[in-house]
Motif scaffolding. Structure first.
Motif, short mmCIF file in Angstrom:
data_model
loop_
_atom_site.label_atom_id
_atom_site.label_comp_id
_atom_site.label_asym_id
_atom_site.label_seq_id
_atom_site.Cartn_x
_atom_site.Cartn_y
_atom_site.Cartn_z
N HIS A 1 1.24 -0.89 -0.18
CA HIS A 1 -0.07 -0.17 0.26
C HIS A 1 0.73 1.21 -0.07
N LEU A 2 0.35 2.47 -0.70
CA LEU A 2 0.97 3.41 -0.20
C LEU A 2 0.51 4.24 0.64
N LYS A 3 1.26 4.20 1.68
CA LYS A 3 1.27 5.31 2.95
C LYS A 3 1.19 7.06 2.78
N GLN A 4 2.43 7.32 1.65
CA GLN A 4 2.45 8.73 2.41
C GLN A 4 3.56 8.97 1.96
N GLU A 5 3.13 9.71 0.39
CA GLU A 5 4.28 10.51 -0.31
C GLU A 5 4.26 12.49 -0.15
N ILE A 6 5.07 12.28 -0.21
CA ILE A 6 6.08 13.95 0.46
C ILE A 6 6.84 14.01 -0.29
N ARG A 7 6.34 15.57 -1.12
CA ARG A 7 7.83 16.03 -2.64
C ARG A 7 8.66 17.66 -1.76
N ARG A 8 9.60 17.57 -2.08
CA ARG A 8 10.14 18.56 -1.18
C ARG A 8 10.97 19.09 -2.45
N SER A 9 11.08 20.37 -3.34
CA SER A 9 12.02 21.93 -4.08
C SER A 9 13.43 20.43 -3.77
N GLU A 10 14.60 20.43 -4.29
CA GLU A 10 15.67 20.13 -3.80
C GLU A 10 16.20 21.17 -4.34
N ILE B 1 11.41 13.26 -3.98
CA ILE B 1 9.99 12.50 -3.41
C ILE B 1 10.46 11.39 -2.47
N GLU B 2 8.89 11.45 -1.55
CA GLU B 2 9.55 10.90 -0.07
C GLU B 2 8.54 10.01 -0.32
N ARG B 3 8.64 8.35 -0.61
CA ARG B 3 7.11 7.64 -0.35
C ARG B 3 7.49 6.70 0.14
N GLN B 4 6.72 6.30 1.50
CA GLN B 4 6.45 5.12 2.55
C GLN B 4 5.26 4.36 1.61
N TYR B 5 5.95 2.78 1.50
CA TYR B 5 4.86 1.64 1.33
C TYR B 5 4.87 1.09 2.61
N ARG B 6 3.04 0.83 2.29
CA ARG B 6 2.98 -0.51 4.10
C ARG B 6 3.50 -1.43 3.49
N VAL B 7 4.01 -2.56 3.82
CA VAL B 7 4.01 -4.25 3.27
C VAL B 7 3.47 -4.72 4.60
N HIS B 8 2.39 -4.96 3.77
CA HIS B 8 2.11 -6.35 5.25
C HIS B 8 1.90 -8.15 4.55
N TYR B 9 2.32 -9.44 5.48
CA TYR B 9 3.03 -10.18 4.78
C TYR B 9 2.20 -11.02 6.20
N TYR B 10 1.17 -11.82 5.28
CA TYR B 10 0.20 -12.56 6.16
C TYR B 10 0.82 -14.26 7.17
N SER B 11 0.70 -14.64 7.83
CA SER B 11 1.07 -16.03 8.44
C SER B 11 0.32 -16.42 8.98
N GLY C 1 -7.61 -14.92 12.44
CA GLY C 1 -6.72 -16.61 12.91
C GLY C 1 -5.88 -16.07 12.38
N LEU C 2 -5.55 -15.03 10.97
CA LEU C 2 -3.94 -15.12 10.70
C LEU C 2 -3.31 -13.74 11.55
N LEU C 3 -1.98 -14.57 10.68
CA LEU C 3 -1.73 -13.26 11.91
C LEU C 3 -0.74 -11.80 11.09
N ARG C 4 -0.43 -10.53 11.21
CA ARG C 4 -0.40 -10.05 9.65
C ARG C 4 1.24 -8.83 10.41
N CYS C 5 2.24 -9.10 10.01
CA CYS C 5 3.32 -8.13 10.27
C CYS C 5 3.50 -7.38 9.71
N SER C 6 3.04 -5.79 9.75
CA SER C 6 3.26 -4.98 8.84
C SER C 6 5.04 -4.52 8.75
N GLY C 7 5.50 -3.58 7.78
CA GLY C 7 6.61 -3.68 7.76
C GLY C 7 6.91 -1.94 6.46
N THR C 8 7.28 -0.87 6.46
CA THR C 8 7.02 0.40 5.72
C THR C 8 8.54 0.62 5.80
#
Length: 149
Positions: free
Chosen positions: A40-49, A56-66, A115-122
């Motif tokens: 999933h896309l969590k957030q996008e930040i744009r800054r003038s360099e 462009i800084e983007r944060q993506y959320r990655v879920h893993y189910y187990s 009943g599954l478990l979800r581990c998230s990473g950003t």
């Protein structure tokens, strides 16, 4: 690079590390199964360099189910090490631009209603885009005339 291309690139990284896993893009599956990922896309930040580029800084959320908490956390840790230590950038389909991962944060595995478990990473990634500049007509011909007084 577009968000869809980055998500596809992250999906390619997941398929390289976990070839037998299914990857869902932009939404979680209705009925998640063990050994599936969701991006999933969590957030996008744009800054003038500079006047010519935007960072462009983007944060993506990655879920893993187990089914097991240990498997969820260990698998997400393995993916984190793969992204941060074994690859230098996210694959780009057309070969233009570079998207490099800057950081990867893993959260606690949480139990779902099924009943599954979800581990998230950003995953935080950075890229640069050129700013559209106005084009001016070039001087075609220059003549110099001098007079002696």
């Amino acid at each position: 690079m577009s968000i869809a291309e980055e998500v596809n690139g992250i999906g390619e990284l997941i398929r390289t590390k976990f070839p037998d896993s299914q990857v869902h893009r932009f939404q979680e599956p209705d009925l998640p199964m063990a050994r599936e990922f969701a991006i999933h896309l969590k957030q996008e930040i744009r800054r003038s360099e500079a006047r010519s580029h935007t960072v462009i800084e983007r944060q993506y959320r990655v879920h893993y189910y187990s089914e097991l908490a240990e498997d969820a956390v260990v698998s997400m840790g393995a993916f984190s090490r793969y992204v941060m230590n074994e690859t230098t950038s996210i694959p780009v389909p057309d070969g233009t631009g570079i998207v490099r991962p800057e950081s990867f944060t893993i959260d606690l595995a949480e139990k779902l209603e099924s009943g599954l478990l979800r581990c998230s990473g950003t995953m935080v990634v950075f890229s640069r885009e050129a700013v559209v500049m106005a084009e001016y007509q070039k001087i075609d011909k220059v003549e110099i005339r001098t007079t002696i007084n």
